[in-house]
Motif scaffolding. Structure first.
Motif, PDB file in Angstrom:
ATOM      1  N   VAL A 179      21.096  63.218  28.538  1.00  0.00           N
ATOM      2  CA  VAL A 179      20.324  61.946  29.417  1.00  0.00           C
ATOM      3  C   VAL A 179      19.816  62.261  30.541  1.00  0.00           C
TER       4      VAL A 179
ATOM      5  N   ARG B   1      11.015  60.705  33.401  1.00  0.00           N
ATOM      6  CA  ARG B   1       9.473  61.536  34.416  1.00  0.00           C
ATOM      7  C   ARG B   1       9.662  62.499  33.685  1.00  0.00           C
TER       8      ARG B   1
ATOM      9  N   LEU C 202      17.705  72.311  50.215  1.00  0.00           N
ATOM     10  CA  LEU C 202      18.342  73.029  50.423  1.00  0.00           C
ATOM     11  C   LEU C 202      19.522  73.768  50.049  1.00  0.00           C
TER      12      LEU C 202
HETATM   13  P1  FDA Z   1      19.213  63.764  39.149  1.00  0.00           P
HETATM   14  O1  FDA Z   1      19.188  62.624  40.015  1.00  0.00           O
HETATM   15  O2  FDA Z   1      18.949  65.509  40.045  1.00  0.00           O
HETATM   16  O3  FDA Z   1      18.536  63.795  37.679  1.00  0.00           O
HETATM   17  C1  FDA Z   1      19.298  62.757  37.211  1.00  0.00           C
HETATM   18  C2  FDA Z   1      17.717  62.468  36.083  1.00  0.00           C
HETATM   19  O4  FDA Z   1      18.437  61.183  35.303  1.00  0.00           O
HETATM   20  C3  FDA Z   1      16.481  62.084  36.340  1.00  0.00           C
HETATM   21  O5  FDA Z   1      15.881  63.176  35.967  1.00  0.00           O
HETATM   22  C4  FDA Z   1      16.277  61.076  36.038  1.00  0.00           C
HETATM   23  O6  FDA Z   1      14.571  60.932  35.544  1.00  0.00           O
HETATM   24  C5  FDA Z   1      17.048  61.079  35.405  1.00  0.00           C
HETATM   25  N1  FDA Z   1      17.041  59.760  34.439  1.00  0.00           N
HETATM   26  C6  FDA Z   1      17.305  58.401  34.685  1.00  0.00           C
HETATM   27  N2  FDA Z   1      17.468  57.488  34.478  1.00  0.00           N
HETATM   28  C7  FDA Z   1      17.279  57.469  32.776  1.00  0.00           C
HETATM   29  C8  FDA Z   1      16.681  57.193  31.988  1.00  0.00           C
HETATM   30  N3  FDA Z   1      16.834  56.007  31.651  1.00  0.00           N
HETATM   31  N4  FDA Z   1      16.499  58.015  30.258  1.00  0.00           N
HETATM   32  C9  FDA Z   1      15.917  59.679  30.842  1.00  0.00           C
HETATM   33  N5  FDA Z   1      16.016  60.094  31.832  1.00  0.00           N
HETATM   34  C10 FDA Z   1      16.652  58.860  33.120  1.00  0.00           C
HETATM   35  N6  FDA Z   1      21.772  68.683  47.805  1.00  0.00           N
HETATM   36  C11 FDA Z   1      21.321  69.716  48.431  1.00  0.00           C
HETATM   37  O7  FDA Z   1      23.257  70.112  48.031  1.00  0.00           O
HETATM   38  N7  FDA Z   1      20.978  69.972  48.651  1.00  0.00           N
HETATM   39  C12 FDA Z   1      20.000  69.088  49.592  1.00  0.00           C
HETATM   40  O8  FDA Z   1      19.161  69.965  50.900  1.00  0.00           O
HETATM   41  C13 FDA Z   1      19.515  68.357  49.326  1.00  0.00           C
HETATM   42  N8  FDA Z   1      18.254  66.773  50.134  1.00  0.00           N
HETATM   43  C14 FDA Z   1      18.085  66.625  49.222  1.00  0.00           C
HETATM   44  C15 FDA Z   1      17.659  65.424  49.943  1.00  0.00           C
HETATM   45  C16 FDA Z   1      17.021  63.858  49.302  1.00  0.00           C
HETATM   46  C17 FDA Z   1      16.082  63.189  49.957  1.00  0.00           C
HETATM   47  C18 FDA Z   1      18.083  63.368  47.746  1.00  0.00           C
HETATM   48  C19 FDA Z   1      18.125  62.475  47.472  1.00  0.00           C
HETATM   49  C20 FDA Z   1      18.987  64.783  47.933  1.00  0.00           C
HETATM   50  C21 FDA Z   1      18.971  65.704  48.309  1.00  0.00           C
HETATM   51  N9  FDA Z   1      20.172  67.027  47.067  1.00  0.00           N
HETATM   52  C22 FDA Z   1      20.478  68.034  48.712  1.00  0.00           C
HETATM   53  C23 FDA Z   1      20.773  66.133  46.400  1.00  0.00           C
HETATM   54  C24 FDA Z   1      19.743  66.325  44.997  1.00  0.00           C
HETATM   55  O9  FDA Z   1      19.577  65.683  44.523  1.00  0.00           O
HETATM   56  C25 FDA Z   1      21.447  66.214  43.834  1.00  0.00           C
HETATM   57  O10 FDA Z   1      22.126  66.701  44.301  1.00  0.00           O
HETATM   58  C26 FDA Z   1      21.129  67.388  42.690  1.00  0.00           C
HETATM   59  O11 FDA Z   1      19.453  65.599  42.357  1.00  0.00           O
HETATM   60  C27 FDA Z   1      22.213  65.944  40.843  1.00  0.00           C
HETATM   61  O12 FDA Z   1      21.389  65.975  40.045  1.00  0.00           O
HETATM   62  P2  FDA Z   1      21.997  65.516  39.227  1.00  0.00           P
HETATM   63  O13 FDA Z   1      21.616  65.881  37.712  1.00  0.00           O
HETATM   64  O14 FDA Z   1      22.461  64.189  39.208  1.00  0.00           O
HETATM   65  O15 FDA Z   1      20.581  63.940  39.567  1.00  0.00           O
END
Ligand code: FDA
Length: 386
Positions: free
Chosen positions: A8, A35, A61
């Protein structure tokens, strides 16, 4: 259901687990995401009128000092030689960040050596020496002295939290880095760069395997979808990367997040600010920073007469907003402990693993999300799949 594993969320955590299970274990993996695109928050898309790649959920980045993560990432993409640098505008003047010898000498109109600058900041920080600051404002003064704190940190922090730093807990900051050299590279990691063909190409390559099926616009909690929590958990192993409180119907309370609002504009100039990120530290400027995305890829053939800028605003998230940064109050941390007990029981009884930034309520950089997913694949999944 003819999948061996349901994942998920198609962010870096989910895709890394899916890719490893499909390629190494030959498992059939179904990845769902609510999404309409893969990639989670790292997703990017080209702005249609200019072709300039814009990171849709805030600038991303890539940097890491973990060789295993770097090698893994390089299986799917090459990286440019981009090195991140940030500037900040304060009271009509532009300074390099993070605070370094260049910032200090510009700010104090001086030519201090590293030792002289260190002595000055130590003296200024001495204003609150021996006290135990309870709020962020006093803590900031104690760490770097009042002049630098008030110019570079106070207004920016107030905007990030929409709260006067005097009303924020000191625990939000443990240190404020000051460099006594002119080095203004933002990251200190061994490896740094941006994916040559963009984030989405990288993320799509991770999902591109005959054993992986991706279903988009599919919410795990939507009971009208065939693949939903009630239908799947307990039947098939699941890796869940959505919000942990949502999974348990907020039974232990709602965890607090900050969110961001982005205001995107295409401008009829070739170059708006000469750099990818300009912070705005003054509290009378409503946004925290402006990104100009063309500068992330100087090697690309972008139009020379137009550019894309995105102003970023920060605020507390309501339910329904995108959760970006955990707020992590004492109440959040207590609720999280209770959720962790539920997670442990759920993992043991129903073969579901929680991961990623939403599933663990932790800010993770991309390399950390990938690294955590590789560890989960090595250490936790074998038990769940047995
Ligand atoms: P992520 O949030 O990417 O993925 C989770 C997924 O689960 C999403 O696609 C969501 O739609 C899905 N989901 C949630 N609920 C659901 C449901 N009920 N049913 C189906 N799907 C569902 N890192 C870095 O290394 N350098 C950087 O410069 C940045 N910059 C940055 C800026 C900002 C504003 C943020 C908020 C974050 C960053 N990051 C970053 C961090 C980076 O975004 C983060 O490491 C990854 O998103 C983590 O990946 P995940 O898979 O954990 O979560």
């Amino acid at each position: 259901m003819n999948s061996d594993l349901v994942v998920v969320g198609s962010g870096f955590f989910g895709l890394t687990v899916a890719e490893r299970c499909a390629r190494e274990r030959g498992m059939k993996v179904l990845v769902i995401d609510r999404r309409p695109h893969v990639g989670g928050n790292a997703y990017s898309a080209d702005e249609p009128t200019t072709g300039i790649e814009v990171h849709q959920y805030g600038a991303h980045l890539f940097h890491t000092s973990v060789d295993r993560v770097w090698e893994y990432a390089n299986r799917f993409t090459d990286f440019t030689s981009y090195q991140h640098r940030v500037y900040t505008t304060v009271r009509g003047e532009v300074y390099p960040m993070p605070i370094n010898l260049g910032t200090i000498n510009q700010f104090f109109r001086a030519a201090y050596t590293p030792d002289e600058a260190r002595a000055l900041i130590t003296e200024q920080a001495g204003e609150l020496a021996g006290t135990d600051p309870q709020n962020l404002n006093d803590k900031g003064i104690q760490l770097i002295g009042r002049p630098l704190y008030e110019a570079f940190i106070k207004g920016y922090t107030a905007k990030q939290w929409q709260t006067d730093p005097k009303d924020l807990p000191a625990s939000i900051i443990t240190r404020l880095p000051v460099r006594y050299t002119y080095n203004n590279r933002y990251f200190n990691d061994t490896h740094e760069g941006l994916p040559v063909d963009g984030y989405t190409a990288w993320l799509e390559r991770m999902a591109d395997h005959p054993n992986i099926e991706v279903r988009l616009s599919t919410d795990f909690f939507d009971v009208s979808q065939p693949v939903n929590k009630g239908a799947v958990v307990g039947q098939v192993p699941v890796v869940y990367t959505g919000p942990v409180d949502r999974y348990f119907d907020y039974a232990e309370g709602e965890l607090g997040w900050r969110t961001l609002d982005f205001e995107q504009e295409v401008l009829d100039v070739g170059d708006f600010q000469g750099t990818p990120v300009m912070n705005y530290a003054d509290d009378d400027v409503p946004y925290t920073r402006i990104h100009e995305f063309r500068h992330f890829h100087p090697e690309r053939d972008y139009p020379t007469d137009r550019t894309v800028v995105v102003r970023e605003y920060s605020r507390f998230a309501e339910r329904g907003d995108e959760p970006y940064y955990p707020v992590n109050t004492a109440a959040d941390r207590e609720a999280l402990l209770r959720y962790r007990e539920r997670v442990e029981a759920e993992t043991a009884e129903r073969r579901i693993v929680f991961g990623g930034r939403l599933g663990t309520y932790k800010y993770l950089d991309m390399h950390m999300a990938i690294g955590a997913a590789l560890s989960t694949y090595d250490n936790t999944l074998p038990d769940v799949l047995r």
